[in-house]
Motif scaffolding. Structure first.
Motif, PDB file in Angstrom:
ATOM      1  N   VAL A 145       1.027  -1.081  -0.152  1.00 27.99           N
ATOM      2  CA  VAL A 145      -0.050   0.012   0.098  1.00 27.99           C
ATOM      3  C   VAL A 145       0.989   1.322  -0.211  1.00 27.99           C
TER       4      VAL A 145
ATOM      5  N   ARG B 121     -12.724   6.668  -0.671  1.00 25.05           N
ATOM      6  CA  ARG B 121     -13.882   5.682  -0.585  1.00 25.05           C
ATOM      7  C   ARG B 121     -13.804   4.661  -1.571  1.00 25.05           C
ATOM      8  N   ARG B 122     -13.975   3.345  -0.993  1.00 20.85           N
ATOM      9  CA  ARG B 122     -13.715   2.169  -2.253  1.00 20.85           C
ATOM     10  C   ARG B 122     -15.425   2.154  -2.795  1.00 20.85           C
TER      11      ARG B 122
ATOM     12  N   HIS C  78     -16.304   1.279   2.129  1.00 17.24           N
ATOM     13  CA  HIS C  78     -15.390   1.721   3.283  1.00 17.24           C
ATOM     14  C   HIS C  78     -14.444   2.655   2.697  1.00 17.24           C
ATOM     15  N   TYR C  79     -13.894   3.701   3.681  1.00 16.59           N
ATOM     16  CA  TYR C  79     -12.849   4.521   3.416  1.00 16.59           C
ATOM     17  C   TYR C  79     -11.351   3.911   3.604  1.00 16.59           C
ATOM     18  N   GLU C  80     -10.532   4.565   2.907  1.00 12.49           N
ATOM     19  CA  GLU C  80      -9.420   3.701   3.210  1.00 12.49           C
ATOM     20  C   GLU C  80      -8.251   4.853   3.104  1.00 12.49           C
TER      21      GLU C  80
ATOM     22  N   GLY D 275      -7.858  -8.288   8.965  1.00 11.71           N
ATOM     23  CA  GLY D 275      -8.688  -8.187   7.791  1.00 11.71           C
ATOM     24  C   GLY D 275      -9.339  -9.590   7.608  1.00 11.71           C
TER      25      GLY D 275
ATOM     26  N   PHE E 247     -13.761   2.930   8.081  1.00 13.43           N
ATOM     27  CA  PHE E 247     -12.601   2.722   7.396  1.00 13.43           C
ATOM     28  C   PHE E 247     -12.316   0.998   7.203  1.00 13.43           C
ATOM     29  N   THR E 248     -11.497   0.776   6.245  1.00 14.17           N
ATOM     30  CA  THR E 248     -11.037  -0.595   6.161  1.00 14.17           C
ATOM     31  C   THR E 248     -10.171  -1.137   7.459  1.00 14.17           C
TER      32      THR E 248
ATOM     33  N   ASP F 240      -7.546  -2.196   8.539  1.00 16.89           N
ATOM     34  CA  ASP F 240      -5.930  -1.988   8.442  1.00 16.89           C
ATOM     35  C   ASP F 240      -5.698  -0.400   8.424  1.00 16.89           C
ATOM     36  N   SER F 241      -6.580   0.502   8.405  1.00 16.13           N
ATOM     37  CA  SER F 241      -6.192   1.938   7.971  1.00 16.13           C
ATOM     38  C   SER F 241      -5.671   2.343   9.261  1.00 16.13           C
TER      39      SER F 241
END
Length: 175
Positions: free
Chosen positions: A34, A48-49, A59-61, A103, A147-148, A150-151
């Motif tokens: 990433v 945002r995905r 989800h936001y990332e 995740g 958010f995802t 892992d963010s």
């Protein structure tokens, strides 16, 4: 067709080649690269995905990225995803790696960073929205938006890495 990835162990050593779907289904670690993107003012890119995505739609990332292909480094995967998702070519620099267990399945995450001058053309199949947030705005957004998984960890580790560049963990060393 499902993309091929390298299945890795708890020390990030390659065990073999599998499909990404199989790695997720079986809980086998693989690699994801990433990029934390910032602009010339130090703001963070958040996106945002797209709703059609199978993993965390809408989800936001914080990081732009995806699975590393067979033989691809974290940096190469991150740079490729940056081109595919945002239409941007930029030099990326690996900041840290860690075994993420938050995740759908465990994966080694290689977080890179890059400074972007502009976003050329977002792929609407991947990115529904994007914007630049200050650190304070991003802190608030992480508490208020979805958010995802892992963010938050990527953000925390990224800030720690900026504060102490020697904190970068070598590949294969779990925190």
């Amino acid at each position: 067709m499902d993309e091929l990835v390298e299945r890795v162990d708890a020390q990030d050593r390659v065990l073999g080649v599998v499909s990404r779907g199989e790695a997720v289904r079986e809980g086998w670690p693989h690699r994801v690269g990433v990029v934390v993107c910032r602009d010339g003012q130090g703001r963070f890119l958040v996106h945002r995905r797209a709703e059609r995505l199978s993993r965390f739609p809408g989800h936001y990332e914080l990081g732009v990225g995806g699975a590393a292909g067979v033989g691809e480094s974290y940096e190469q995967a991150a740079a490729r995803e940056l081109r595919e998702e945002l239409g941007v070519r930029a030099a990326v620099r690996l900041r840290f790696t860690f075994l993420n267990r938050g995740g759908l399945s465990p994966y080694w995450l290689g977080a890179c960073d890059a400074v972007l001058q502009e976003i050329v053309a977002c792929d609407p199949g991947e990115v529904a929205w994007h914007g630049w947030l200050t650190e304070a705005e991003l802190r608030r957004a992480l508490r208020q938006w979805t958010f995802t998984p892992d963010s938050q960890e990527v953000f925390d580790r990224y800030l720690a890495c900026l504060a102490d560049p020697d904190r970068r963990r070598p590949r294969g060393e779990e925190p």
